[in-house]
Design a protein around this motif. Structure first.
Motif, short mmCIF file in Angstrom:
data_model
loop_
_atom_site.label_atom_id
_atom_site.label_comp_id
_atom_site.label_asym_id
_atom_site.label_seq_id
_atom_site.Cartn_x
_atom_site.Cartn_y
_atom_site.Cartn_z
N SER A 133 27.84 43.21 7.71
CA SER A 133 28.65 42.51 6.72
C SER A 133 30.07 42.22 7.22
O SER A 133 30.80 41.44 6.61
CB SER A 133 28.73 43.32 5.42
OG SER A 133 29.26 44.61 5.67
N PHE A 165 21.08 42.86 2.45
CA PHE A 165 22.04 42.40 1.44
C PHE A 165 22.11 40.87 1.37
O PHE A 165 22.51 40.32 0.36
CB PHE A 165 23.43 42.99 1.72
CG PHE A 165 24.05 42.52 3.00
CD1 PHE A 165 24.93 41.43 3.02
CD2 PHE A 165 23.78 43.16 4.20
CE1 PHE A 165 25.51 41.01 4.20
CE2 PHE A 165 24.35 42.74 5.38
CZ PHE A 165 25.22 41.66 5.39
N ARG A 166 21.68 40.19 2.42
CA ARG A 166 21.72 38.74 2.44
C ARG A 166 20.62 38.10 1.59
O ARG A 166 20.64 36.90 1.36
CB ARG A 166 21.62 38.22 3.88
CG ARG A 166 22.92 38.18 4.69
CD ARG A 166 24.01 37.31 4.06
NE ARG A 166 23.50 36.14 3.42
CZ ARG A 166 23.26 34.99 4.04
NH1 ARG A 166 23.52 34.86 5.33
NH2 ARG A 166 22.79 33.96 3.37
N ARG A 167 19.67 38.90 1.12
CA ARG A 167 18.64 38.33 0.25
C ARG A 167 19.21 37.97 -1.11
O ARG A 167 18.64 37.14 -1.83
CB ARG A 167 17.47 39.31 0.08
CG ARG A 167 16.65 39.49 1.35
CD ARG A 167 15.30 40.07 1.05
NE ARG A 167 15.39 41.42 0.51
CZ ARG A 167 15.35 42.53 1.24
NH1 ARG A 167 15.23 42.46 2.55
NH2 ARG A 167 15.45 43.72 0.68
N SER A 168 20.32 38.58 -1.48
CA SER A 168 20.91 38.31 -2.80
C SER A 168 22.35 37.80 -2.70
O SER A 168 22.98 37.57 -3.72
CB SER A 168 20.88 39.57 -3.65
OG SER A 168 21.55 40.65 -3.01
N HIS A 169 22.86 37.64 -1.48
CA HIS A 169 24.24 37.17 -1.30
C HIS A 169 24.26 36.04 -0.28
O HIS A 169 23.47 36.02 0.65
CB HIS A 169 25.15 38.31 -0.82
CG HIS A 169 25.35 39.40 -1.83
ND1 HIS A 169 24.42 40.38 -2.06
CD2 HIS A 169 26.37 39.64 -2.68
CE1 HIS A 169 24.86 41.20 -3.01
NE2 HIS A 169 26.04 40.77 -3.40
N THR A 170 25.20 35.15 -0.45
CA THR A 170 25.38 34.07 0.52
C THR A 170 26.18 34.59 1.71
O THR A 170 26.72 35.69 1.69
CB THR A 170 26.11 32.88 -0.11
OG1 THR A 170 27.37 33.33 -0.64
CG2 THR A 170 25.28 32.29 -1.25
N ASP A 198 19.84 30.99 7.80
CA ASP A 198 20.67 29.93 7.21
C ASP A 198 20.55 28.65 8.05
O ASP A 198 20.56 27.55 7.51
CB ASP A 198 22.14 30.35 7.18
CG ASP A 198 22.36 31.55 6.29
OD1 ASP A 198 21.97 31.50 5.12
OD2 ASP A 198 22.93 32.54 6.78
N LYS A 211 19.24 27.81 1.06
CA LYS A 211 19.09 29.20 0.66
C LYS A 211 18.89 29.29 -0.85
O LYS A 211 19.68 28.79 -1.62
CB LYS A 211 20.30 30.02 1.05
CG LYS A 211 20.57 30.02 2.54
CD LYS A 211 19.53 30.78 3.33
CE LYS A 211 19.72 32.27 3.17
NZ LYS A 211 18.87 33.05 4.06
#
Length: 212
Positions: A133, A165-170, A198, A211
């Protein structure tokens, strides 16, 4: 209701087993195909990818950028690494005991050690490593990809766990697959925990994925 839940659980388990078996067969085929790519083609691809990557507006604003140490026919990134200029910082992944990845700054000439897979990593204190992150861009190797951003990796799950965490955040970090155009396929089986790309860059084009 309980019986329905049990049946649904069994069906899900059977589907997951089928997907994993399919992925194992695909990995065997695509690993052999990637290893067979001639060295001149690898170098030409690396140069073309570097030129396209450095032209991206996202690259201009990036600070910490993670690549990888190419093995088993992966697209080499030394050309990209050589073109990273201050204040940008080039990083390499470090395998953790919990089967996740952290990342550490590395410059040519800095100390390296081999991990359990024989892949060189920066020789630093674990407390000095960065979380995924903390990065602006992560360049991901792969065995195959689709034009909707599904990536087939080596099967260890290190990137998927580290980037869950990228499954739910850009973005950030922006996830860019690095590939030979020959690695494109129409379909790949995907599981719930697979993290989509991405973008993808090969020697011919830059693909940007929507996405959800």
């Amino acid at each position: 209701m309980v019986e329905d839940a049990i049946l649904n659980s069994r069906e899900t388990t059977n589907v997951n087993k089928k997907i994993r078996a399919e992925k194992r067969l695909l990995r065997q085929a695509f690993s052999a195909k990637r290893l067979a790519i001639p060295a001149p083609q690898r170098m030409q691809t690396a140069d073309a990818i570097a030129r396209q990557l450095l032209d991206l507006p996202e690259w201009a604003s990036a600070n910490y950028i993670a690549g990888y140490w190419a093995t088993q026919g992966e697209v080499p990134l030394h050309i990209v690494q050589m073109r990273v200029q201050t204040p940008k910082v080039w990083c390499l992944p470090i395998v953790q005991h919990d089967k996740t990845l952290k990342f550490a700054p590395w410059r040519s000439g800095d100390d390296l050690v081999s991990n359990q897979y024989g892949i060189p990593e920066p020789d630093i204190s674990p407390t000095s490593a960065l979380d995924a992150s903390d990065l602006s861009i992560i360049l991901l190797p792969l065995l195959a990809y689709t034009r909707n951003g599904v990536r087939l990796g080596m099967g260890g799950g290190y990137y998927d766990r580290s980037l869950s965490f990228r499954r739910s955040h850009t973005a950030p970090p922006l996830l860019i697959g690095v590939a030979y155009s020959d690695q494109e396929v129409e379909y790949l089986p995907a599981e719930d925990w697979d993290v989509k790309l991405d973008m993808l860059i090969n020697e011919r084009e830059v693909l940007r994925f929507h996405k959800i």
